[in-house]
Design a protein around this motif. Structure first.
Motif, short mmCIF file in Angstrom:
data_model
loop_
_atom_site.label_atom_id
_atom_site.label_comp_id
_atom_site.label_asym_id
_atom_site.label_seq_id
_atom_site.Cartn_x
_atom_site.Cartn_y
_atom_site.Cartn_z
N VAL A 4 0.82 -1.20 0.00
CA VAL A 4 0.00 0.00 0.00
C VAL A 4 0.86 1.26 0.00
O VAL A 4 2.00 1.25 0.46
N THR A 5 0.27 2.34 -0.51
CA THR A 5 0.91 3.65 -0.42
C THR A 5 0.67 4.19 0.99
O THR A 5 -0.19 3.69 1.73
N GLU A 8 -2.92 5.23 1.24
CA GLU A 8 -3.82 4.08 1.42
C GLU A 8 -3.78 3.58 2.86
O GLU A 8 -4.81 3.24 3.44
N MET A 9 -2.58 3.52 3.46
CA MET A 9 -2.47 3.07 4.84
C MET A 9 -3.14 4.06 5.78
O MET A 9 -3.82 3.67 6.74
N ALA A 10 -2.99 5.35 5.50
CA ALA A 10 -3.67 6.37 6.32
C ALA A 10 -5.18 6.21 6.23
O ALA A 10 -5.89 6.38 7.23
N GLU A 11 -5.69 5.88 5.05
CA GLU A 11 -7.13 5.66 4.88
C GLU A 11 -7.58 4.41 5.65
O GLU A 11 -8.66 4.40 6.25
N THR A 134 8.11 5.60 -2.67
CA THR A 134 9.07 5.40 -3.75
C THR A 134 10.22 4.47 -3.37
O THR A 134 10.88 3.92 -4.24
N GLY A 135 10.49 4.36 -2.07
CA GLY A 135 11.63 3.57 -1.61
C GLY A 135 12.95 4.33 -1.74
O GLY A 135 14.01 3.78 -1.51
N ARG A 136 12.86 5.62 -2.08
CA ARG A 136 14.07 6.42 -2.23
C ARG A 136 14.43 7.13 -0.93
O ARG A 136 13.56 7.52 -0.17
N PRO A 153 2.79 -4.02 4.11
CA PRO A 153 4.03 -3.39 3.68
C PRO A 153 3.74 -2.24 2.71
O PRO A 153 2.69 -2.20 2.07
N LYS A 154 4.66 -1.31 2.65
CA LYS A 154 4.50 -0.12 1.82
C LYS A 154 5.07 -0.36 0.43
O LYS A 154 6.04 -1.10 0.26
#
Length: 184
Positions: A4-5, A8-11, A134-136, A153-154
Motif C-alpha cells: 500500500v501507499t 492508502e495506509m492512512a485511509e 518510492t523507496g528512495r 508493507p508499503k
C-alpha cells in the motif's frame, strides 16, 4: 502480498478508527507492543534506546520505551547508546515528506556508524529517511536490521534501493479489521 501507499495506509487507519471504533491510541499502543515483542524475541534482556520524532511522531516509539523501560531521545539531544543496547528507530514513519537535515540527519548518521553486533537497529513501520511510496532516500536513511511495518508493507519496499535499508521485514498485525486489509 498486498502493498500500500502511505495515503492508502492512512485511509485504512482512518476507517479503522471511524467505521470500526478502534481508538487511534489503541492502534499506536498495539504498534509499539508489536515492536517491543520483536525486540524481546530477538535480543532478550538487552536495553533499548528509542529515537523518537517530536510531537506525535514517535508515539509508538514512546510505547516501546515504556514497555522495555528504555530511554527516549529526540533530534538535538546529545545522545549515546548504552552498551549492547538495541536502537529503536521511531524518528519518522510514513509521514516523511521532505529531505532530512539538521539534528535528525545527524542522529541517523550516528546510528548508521554503530557496530551492529553491539547495537542492532529495529525500525518502526518505515526506516527513518526512506520514502514509503518510492523507496528512495530523503537525505540520510537509517539502515535497519529489522523493520516492523504495521498492517501492510508499503509500496516503496519493493524497490531495490529500499531493500538495502529495510533489513528483515516483519509485518505486524495491530488489529486492523481484515476487511480493510483486503482479507476475508
Amino acid at each position: 502480498m498486498r502493498y500500500v501507499t502511505k495515503s492508502e495506509m492512512a485511509e485504512i487507519d482512518r476507517r479503522a478508527i471511524l467505521e470500526f471504533g478502534i481508538p487511534e491510541s489503541a492502534l499506536m499502543e498495539r504498534a509499539g507492543a508489536a515492536v517491543a515483542a520483536e525486540v524481546k524475541r530477538r535480543w532478550p534482556g538487552r536495553p533499548a534506546e528509542v529515537l523518537c520524532g517530536p510531537g506525535r511522531n514517535g508515539g509508538d516509539g514512546r510505547v516501546v520505551a515504556r514497555l522495555l523501560k528504555g530511554r527516549v531521545w529526540i533530534p538535538g539531544d546529545a545522545w549515546s547508546a548504552a552498551p549492547r543496547a538495541v536502537i529503536v528507530d521511531a524518528l519518522f514513519g510514513t509521514g516523511l515528506n521532505r529531505d532530512l537535515a539538521g539534528p535528525a540527519r545527524e542522529m541517523i548518521e550516528s546510528v548508521n556508524t554503530l557496530d551492529r553486533s553491539e547495537h542492532p537497529v529495529i525500525s518502526i513501520d518505515v526506516p527513518s529517511g526512506l520514502d514509503a511510496d518510492t523507496g528512495r532516500p530523503r537525505g540520510a536513511v537509517v539502515r535497519a536490521d529489522v523493520t516492523v511495518t504495521m498492517g501492510l508493507p508499503k509500496v516503496g519496499f519493493r524497490s531495490p534501493e529500499a531493500r538495502q535499508h529495510l533489513g528483515e521485514l516483519v509485518v505486524a498485525d495491530i488489529g486492523h479489521p481484515p476487511a480493510l486489509l483486503g482479507g476475508p
